[in-house]
Design a protein around this motif. Structure first.
Motif, PDB file in Angstrom:
ATOM      1  N   ARG A   1       0.839  -1.203   0.000  1.00 30.06           N
ATOM      2  CA  ARG A   1       0.000   0.000   0.000  1.00 30.06           C
ATOM      3  C   ARG A   1       0.872   1.251   0.000  1.00 30.06           C
ATOM      4  O   ARG A   1       0.614   2.207  -0.721  1.00 30.06           O
ATOM      5  N   ASP A   2       1.925   1.226   0.802  1.00 32.77           N
ATOM      6  CA  ASP A   2       2.850   2.357   0.857  1.00 32.77           C
ATOM      7  C   ASP A   2       3.504   2.586  -0.508  1.00 32.77           C
ATOM      8  O   ASP A   2       3.641   3.728  -0.953  1.00 32.77           O
TER       9      ASP A   2
ATOM     10  N   LEU B   1       2.273   1.772  -3.450  1.00 35.83           N
ATOM     11  CA  LEU B   1       1.263   2.313  -4.374  1.00 35.83           C
ATOM     12  C   LEU B   1       1.051   3.806  -4.152  1.00 35.83           C
ATOM     13  O   LEU B   1       0.989   4.584  -5.108  1.00 35.83           O
ATOM     14  N   ARG B   2       0.931   4.219  -2.893  1.00 37.48           N
ATOM     15  CA  ARG B   2       0.753   5.642  -2.594  1.00 37.48           C
ATOM     16  C   ARG B   2       1.964   6.443  -3.045  1.00 37.48           C
ATOM     17  O   ARG B   2       1.845   7.516  -3.626  1.00 37.48           O
TER      18      ARG B   2
ATOM     19  N   SER C   1      -2.880   4.560  -9.808  1.00 37.58           N
ATOM     20  CA  SER C   1      -2.242   4.116  -8.566  1.00 37.58           C
ATOM     21  C   SER C   1      -3.078   4.510  -7.359  1.00 37.58           C
ATOM     22  O   SER C   1      -3.217   3.726  -6.409  1.00 37.58           O
TER      23      SER C   1
ATOM     24  N   VAL D   1      -4.870   2.060  -4.586  1.00 36.18           N
ATOM     25  CA  VAL D   1      -4.788   2.194  -3.131  1.00 36.18           C
ATOM     26  C   VAL D   1      -6.187   2.066  -2.516  1.00 36.18           C
ATOM     27  O   VAL D   1      -6.379   1.385  -1.510  1.00 36.18           O
TER      28      VAL D   1
ATOM     29  N   ASP E   1      -7.415  -0.845   0.092  1.00 31.64           N
ATOM     30  CA  ASP E   1      -8.026  -0.521   1.379  1.00 31.64           C
ATOM     31  C   ASP E   1      -9.401  -1.179   1.519  1.00 31.64           C
ATOM     32  O   ASP E   1      -9.742  -1.714   2.577  1.00 31.64           O
TER      33      ASP E   1
END
Length: 166
Positions: free
Chosen positions: A38-39, A41-42, A138, A142, A146
């Motif tokens: 996730r990190d 992707l962000r 992207s 995310v 989530d």
């Protein structure tokens, strides 16, 4: 003004490349955080947005540079992007018109027709659009990650709660 912005963007490109390389290396080494996907992707969304801005800033500076060169100094006519027109078309050249959105440089002919001048503007437009699209996709990814995690946790929570019997 856009030319100065272009120089700043050109100086920022190597920093961007180094940041991307360091991030990729940090993801590849063992001992990364549990939420690394996730990190990443962000972070990728942010870096793609930065790349889109950098590419567009370089394009803005390029357009302004060509417009400025066409309006001053010896040998300024025809404008540099218009010099590659065929000889018959070059004879009909009446002026030029820079375009800042989308990036481009049009050569105006006597009959009121506009012909696209040569330059890297098509490539720069495509790169800026591709980076912007990558940033948006992207960010959407995310959101999907989530949502998937939230549903998985909710499903795991329902299974852990015993059902009441009547």
């Amino acid at each position: 003004m856009f030319v100065l912005l272009m120089y700043g963007a050109m100086l920022a490109v190597p920093v961007w490349v180094i940041a991307v390389a360091v991030k990729l290396i940090s993801v590849a080494v063992p001992g990364r955080r549990p939420d690394w996907a996730r990190d990443l992707l962000r972070w990728s969304a942010g870096m793609a947005a930065v790349a889109a801005v950098l590419v567009y800033a370089i394009g803005l500076g390029s357009v302004q540079w060509d417009a400025s060169e066409a309006e001053s100094g010896a040998g300024s006519s025809p404008a540099a992007p218009c010099r590659s027109l065929p000889p018959g078309t070059l004879d009909l050249l009446a002026g030029h018109e820079p375009s800042y959105f989308p990036l481009g440089f049009d050569c105006l002919l006597d009959g009121g027709r506009a012909v696209e001048g040569s330059g890297p503007y098509g490539l720069l437009n495509a790169l800026a659009a591709a980076f912007a699209l990558a940033a948006v996709l992207s960010l959407l990814a995310v959101g999907f990650v989530d949502e998937f995690r939230a549903r998985r946790q909710a499903k795991a929570g329902q299974m852990a709660v015993p059902k009441e019997t009547a």
